[in-house]
Design a protein around this motif. Structure first.
Motif, PDB file in Angstrom:
ATOM      1  N   LEU C 230     -29.197  -4.533  19.382  1.00 57.60           N
ATOM      2  CA  LEU C 230     -29.047  -5.227  20.661  1.00 57.60           C
ATOM      3  C   LEU C 230     -27.569  -5.504  20.937  1.00 57.60           C
ATOM      4  O   LEU C 230     -27.073  -5.302  22.046  1.00 57.60           O
ATOM      5  CB  LEU C 230     -29.834  -6.547  20.655  1.00 57.60           C
ATOM      6  N   PHE C 233     -25.802  -2.296  21.873  1.00 60.52           N
ATOM      7  CA  PHE C 233     -26.108  -1.905  23.248  1.00 60.52           C
ATOM      8  C   PHE C 233     -25.296  -2.750  24.224  1.00 60.52           C
ATOM      9  O   PHE C 233     -24.816  -2.249  25.238  1.00 60.52           O
ATOM     10  CB  PHE C 233     -27.601  -2.086  23.539  1.00 60.52           C
ATOM     11  N   TYR C 237     -22.760  -0.275  25.731  1.00 60.60           N
ATOM     12  CA  TYR C 237     -23.421   0.306  26.892  1.00 60.60           C
ATOM     13  C   TYR C 237     -23.750  -0.710  27.981  1.00 60.60           C
ATOM     14  O   TYR C 237     -24.543  -0.433  28.881  1.00 60.60           O
ATOM     15  CB  TYR C 237     -24.689   1.054  26.449  1.00 60.60           C
ATOM     16  N   GLY C 238     -23.179  -1.909  27.865  1.00 57.39           N
ATOM     17  CA  GLY C 238     -23.305  -2.867  28.961  1.00 57.39           C
ATOM     18  C   GLY C 238     -24.631  -3.560  29.114  1.00 57.39           C
ATOM     19  O   GLY C 238     -24.924  -4.121  30.170  1.00 57.39           O
ATOM     20  N   ALA C 239     -25.478  -3.556  28.067  1.00 59.98           N
ATOM     21  CA  ALA C 239     -26.750  -4.279  28.160  1.00 59.98           C
ATOM     22  C   ALA C 239     -26.493  -5.784  28.245  1.00 59.98           C
ATOM     23  O   ALA C 239     -25.381  -6.249  28.005  1.00 59.98           O
ATOM     24  CB  ALA C 239     -27.629  -3.950  26.956  1.00 59.98           C
ATOM     25  N   THR C 240     -27.529  -6.545  28.594  1.00 58.12           N
ATOM     26  CA  THR C 240     -27.315  -7.955  28.937  1.00 58.12           C
ATOM     27  C   THR C 240     -27.871  -8.939  27.932  1.00 58.12           C
ATOM     28  O   THR C 240     -27.882 -10.134  28.198  1.00 58.12           O
ATOM     29  CB  THR C 240     -28.002  -8.236  30.292  1.00 58.12           C
ATOM     30  N   PHE C 241     -28.312  -8.458  26.741  1.00 61.17           N
ATOM     31  CA  PHE C 241     -29.105  -9.301  25.850  1.00 61.17           C
ATOM     32  C   PHE C 241     -28.527 -10.684  25.583  1.00 61.17           C
ATOM     33  O   PHE C 241     -29.261 -11.646  25.447  1.00 61.17           O
ATOM     34  CB  PHE C 241     -29.331  -8.593  24.516  1.00 61.17           C
ATOM     35  N   PHE C 242     -27.211 -10.773  25.446  1.00 57.21           N
ATOM     36  CA  PHE C 242     -26.615 -12.055  25.094  1.00 57.21           C
ATOM     37  C   PHE C 242     -25.684 -12.547  26.203  1.00 57.21           C
ATOM     38  O   PHE C 242     -24.778 -13.336  25.955  1.00 57.21           O
ATOM     39  CB  PHE C 242     -25.898 -11.949  23.750  1.00 57.21           C
ATOM     40  N   GLN C 246     -26.569 -14.035  32.820  1.00 57.54           N
ATOM     41  CA  GLN C 246     -27.808 -13.386  33.276  1.00 57.54           C
ATOM     42  C   GLN C 246     -29.037 -14.176  32.858  1.00 57.54           C
ATOM     43  O   GLN C 246     -30.161 -13.718  33.040  1.00 57.54           O
ATOM     44  CB  GLN C 246     -27.910 -11.979  32.680  1.00 57.54           C
TER      45      GLN C 246
END
Lengths: 204, 103, 653
Positions: C230, C233, C237-242, C246
């Motif tokens: 996570l 990513f 790759y710009g994921a938002t998990f933390f 958001q």
């Protein structure tokens, strides 16, 4: 030297003495791996469950899920478990032609599922749900993508296995190798059984 | 040196016939159809429990029959279900601390 | 001959890649699948990282010796403590335990190798790749600086913009895969490769503890894998998990990390418990007191260890119910641990104690771990823990259990098993110096941290100021100085060990085959053991089989009388050697596959083309691996042996 030939078919029981449990090393390892994978997918599923309702940008789950479509691809994956188990049972009867046939069908069903997932992802993307759009987007793609990668690896293993069987270059007990890949394949299917219910059918 | 082949023969003997596998698959397909029907038909308060029960039944059927756990050594079941049990325990507990099940 | 009728082998069909059997020199090590060679390599690499981590610790203590330290910048200080912890835990403690496990577990259960020798080699090379990637970050833009737990969102791209965290994530991911493969391998080995007669309850305690540890690893590593994926990513790759903006929950990382992280602390300590459970009986000349209790308490520590992770999060606002539940569970874990301590004490009680260096370290563990365990119980009390969180009191606690516990256990193992592995005795006098410098150094370093912590000195602060240092006995300056001096005494202690190793290596004198009058199967062979471990697979009738072959108990008086010497037993085994012994053959694929994985990982930082190259190497070597027969074909040998006594031919893959 004759000993070498007998050992060739016998790599489940090692070192000249029987295994302590009478079980195959490879199968024990595969089940341990699957037990471990439960915690991997568990973490991804929990992340999704925690984040599925957190949408600040882009579409909400209920706005984009296409239940009839996903139901069909879930059905396809479920049926691939049947064809896989038929391949295993043919391999145990040493029926090479049937083993090959069922492996081909399983791989095709798996590839169909992946095709469906690619279609679903592109549709969602066009409807505004990117990987970086929202917590829902990130956790949805991470979970289903991870599962998709597992299915793809399964398809590659099935195709490679067919090639290796065809060329007669399999190392070790053929029926057992088919069975091991089968276990992996069924595991990927049961993960999807959970994903289908928790992710798609239960609305957030 | 024949242990490996013996266990396979056993597993097959105590396993199922191909017709048996097809039967299991038909039951699985029927349950899936029922699952999908919850999307069209209102199940009321039964909605969640019914879906979760069907999910568990499908899961256990695939594991027990297609993956042979019902017929195989208990050691395999132990290894797999310990992992599954721990996963359920730690993740449900973690989600509970987020008050996931209260909201 | 039967060999002529074999199907065309893959080694022939792949042309260039003949299996590297019968290699000598460095190649013998690079392509080996022998668990003993891999064990030694694990040990060497882990000890090197111990030195690296130790130097990082000395930098930290130099910085904190005086107020407003100038040795390190704030940024470098952050990198230093992050990498100190990461290196010590993942690159020293775990692989050093893996070194002992690899070397001694097959020997203790009377096996000739592990269940999957090639996977064993893969584990080692992946671990080395992970360690190198982690440390490469020092030279490629700065190391990770978020603490060993790398709390998100602080470790996200906004607050940690350098590549350090990326290297950290990748390095740990790869080292994690290594441990996962290793743990599956060792569990199958214990379940399936035991000598005839060795039931689970006749296994040595060290083997038992390693088994428990492997179960902890196999079920906890996937959780950190999720967390690392996570984070990767998000960073790459710009994921938002933390991403809190958001609506992300920062506690998600903490849960995932500590669900892994708490079993991890038992992964670190249980191998040391296993080692001293071998050392204490041997040097007390008594069987281990309450063997089943030691085994089951170890197993229950492992199980309960999965249910206490949130005690690392008492200060994070979990809510009163969660805090109470986890507080209780944490206190419960003191029970099986206490059981172990009493078993060790009662093992020594009434024994004829031989104060060898190994024994000194083992006793050191019992004492120092107990101190650390007691301060641990004070953290289980949540209100007290809230006061201590993020202070030096915590640092004092976990160094007492990890250094006083784990490291002392490993050193005990070094002295105990050195003659087995290398056929030479470590010098006992230097060992005594080594021990006392380490005991005094460790207590001077970490003891004062209890006071510093209770006075409120926070962890992870790169300076402290004179203005708030306090007066008299509780003056921070005095205790910080004591702690820093102590750390150098500790370093001198480790230096004594290194000198001892060099001196021993130069020494020509061979060690006796059974120098300690030991109890378990690994001593029923030569020192160092032959490639195939045992000339004849032993048949086991007793717990402590080797001891019971040497001594016979009088039925009425229960006096043990010696009937044979260890040397005689080993010679008897040699005389009755098995004729055909088939050993696994060396292979290129583990090394190549791990290189592929490392390149693939670097591609995540340095771009897709590198990733593609790595993926191709992984794919190629996977196919090579699968197509390599479990047995080396005769064509793999230059001059096949025809007398039926060759020991080079493999039997498994």
């Amino acid at each position: 030297m004759a000993d070498i030939a007998t050992h060739d078919t016998d790599h489940a029981t090692d070192h000249g003495h029987h295994s302590s449990t009478g079980l195959s090393n490879n199968k024990l390892a595969m089940w341990l791996f699957l037990g471990s994978e439960c915690l991997l997918f568990g973490g991804l599923i929990s992340t999704y469950m925690l984040y599925r309702g957190r949408v600040q940008n882009g579409p909400h789950p209920s706005q984009i899920y296409d239940i009839p479509f996903t139901s069909v691809s879930s059905f396809v994956l479920l049926m691939s478990s049947l064809t896989m188990v038929l391949a295993v049972s043919s391999a145990q009867r040493k029926d090479d032609a049937k083993t090959n046939l069922w492996l081909v069908i399983t791989a095709l069903l798996g590839a169909t599922f992946i095709g469906g997932q690619v279609y679903e992802f592109t549709t969602f993307y066009r409807e505004g749900l990117g990987f970086t759009t929202s917590l829902f987007g990130s956790s949805f793609y991470a979970l289903t993508g991870f599962h998709g990668v597992h299915v793809s690896i399964g398809v590659i293993m099935l195709l490679s296995l067919m090639g290796i069987i065809k060329k007669g270059k399999i190392t070790g007990d053929k029926a057992e190798v088919v069975e091991l890949i089968g276990l992996y394949w069924h595991f990927v299917d049961i993960v999807w059984i959970i994903i289908f219910t928790l992710v798609y059918l239960i609305p957030s | 040196m024949s242990t490996a082949t013996d266990t396979h023969a056993d597993a097959h003997e105590h396993g199922m016939s191909d017709a048996g596998y097809v039967k299991i698959a038909i039951i699985l397909a029927a349950i899936t159809a029922l699952e999908v029907s919850t999307y069209y038909v209102d199940f009321g308060p039964l909605f969640m429990p019914a879906l979760l029960t069907m999910m568990v039944v499908k899961f256990v059927m695939v594991v027990s029959y297609f993956m042979h756990l019902k017929f195989d050594s208990k050691i395999f079941s132990f290894l797999f279900y310990v992992g599954l049990g721990l996963a359920l325990f730690v993740y449900i507990t973690a989600l509970a601390t987020f008050k996931f099940f209260i909201a | 001959m039967a060999t002529n009728e074999l199907p065309i082998s893959s080694s022939q069909s792949l042309g260039a890649v003949r299996r590297p059997v019968n290699t000598k020199g460095w190649r013998e090590w690079l392509f080996t699948v022998d668990h003993k060679k891999l064990g030694i390599m694990y040990g060497c690499v882990a000890f090197t990282f111990f030195i690296v981590g130790g130097i990082e610790a000395l930098f930290i203590r130099l910085q904190l010796a005086l107020p407003d330290g100038r040795i390190l910048s704030a940024d470098k200080y952050n990198q230093m403590f992050t990498m100190h912890a990461t290196t010590m835990i993942f690159l020293f403690a775990m692989p050093m335990a893996a070194a002992f496990a690899n070397y001694f577990l097959p020997l203790q259960i009377g096996a000739r190798d592990v269940a999957f020798p090639r996977l064993n080699a893969l584990s080692f090379w992946l671990f080395l790749s992970g360690g190198l990637i982690l440390n490469a970050s020092w030279f490629l833009g700065g190391a990770a600086d978020g603490g060993w737990f790398m709390y998100a969102p602080n470790s996200g791209p906004v607050f940690s913009p350098s590549n350090g965290v990326d290297f950290w994530v990748l390095g740990l991911q790869i080292a994690g895969i290594a441990s996962l493969i290793g743990s599956i391998n060792l569990i199958v080995t214990v379940l399936n490769m035991r000598a005839p007669g060795m039931t689970l309850m006749k296994m040595p305690v060290f083997t038992w503890m390693i088994l428990v540890v492997q179960f902890l690893l196999v079920f906890s590593l996937p959780v950190i894998t999720v967390a690392l994926v996570l984070l990767m990513f998000q960073r790459s790759y710009g994921a938002t998990f933390f991403d809190v903006s958001q609506g992300a929950d920062p506690l998600l990382w903490q849960h995932l990390f500590w669900i892994f992280g708490h079993p991890e602390v038992y992964v670190l300590i249980l191998p040391a418990f296993g080692i001293i459970s071998e050392v204490l009986p041997t040097f007390s000349r008594k069987p281990l007191f309450g063997y089943p209790f030691v085994v089951f308490s170890g197993a229950s520590i492992g199980l309960v260890g999965f249910g206490v992770w949130a005690h690392h999060m008492f200060a994070s606002g979990l809510g009163p119910v969660s805090v109470a539940v986890f507080s209780m569970a944490t206190m419960a874990i003191a029970i099986p641990t206490g059981v172990k301590i009493f078993n060790w004490l009662l093992t020594m009680w009434g024994g004829k104690i031989w104060y060898s260096a190994a024994m000194k370290f083992a006793i050191g563990l019992v004492v120092l771990f107990t101190i650390g365990g007691l301060s641990g119980v004070t953290h289980a009390v949540a209100p007290s823990d809230t006061q201590q969180t993020d202070t030096y009191y915590i640092v004092a606690h976990f160094h007492y259990v990890l250094f006083g516990g784990m490291v002392f256990g490993l050193f005990s193992g070094f002295y105990y098993w050195w003659p087995k592995v290398f056929g030479k005795m470590l010098n006992e006098k230097l060992g005594t110096w080594n021990f006392w410098f380490m005991v005094i150094g460790m207590n001077l370093t970490f003891g004062p941290m209890h006071i510093l912590g209770l006075q409120g000195q926070p962890r992870r602060m790169y300076v402290w100021t004179e203005a708030r240092a306090g007066e008299g006995f509780f003056n921070l300056g005095f205790w910080n100085m004591v702690s820093s001096i102590g750390s150098f005494i500790l370093a001198v202690g480790v230096l004594f060990f290194i000198i001892n190793v060099i001196k021993t290596t130069r020494n020509k004198e061979r060690a006796p085959l059974d120098p300690w009058d030991a109890r378990t199967l690994e001593w029923l062979t030569t020192s160092p053991p032959k490639v195939h471990n045992f000339d004849r697979i032993p048949v086991v009738h007793h717990l402590d089989e080797f001891f019971h072959r040497k001594y016979v108990e009088d039925e009425t008086t229960h006096v043990m009388t010696q009937v044979a010497k260890g040397e005689d037993l080993v010679r008897a085994e040699e005389a009755a050697a098995d004729a055909d012994i088939h050993m696994p053959g060396a292979s290129y694929w583990p090394l190549l596959l791990s290189i592929g994985v490392a390149v693939l990982g670097m591609g995540i930082i340095y771009g897709t083309p590198i990733m593609v190259v790595g993926a191709l190497v992984v794919l190629f070597s996977s196919f090579g691996w699968v197509l390599e027969p479990s047995v080396p074909e005769p064509i793999d040998f230059d001059s096949p042996s025809h007398d039926g006594h060759t020991k080079e031919i493999a039997s498994l893959g």
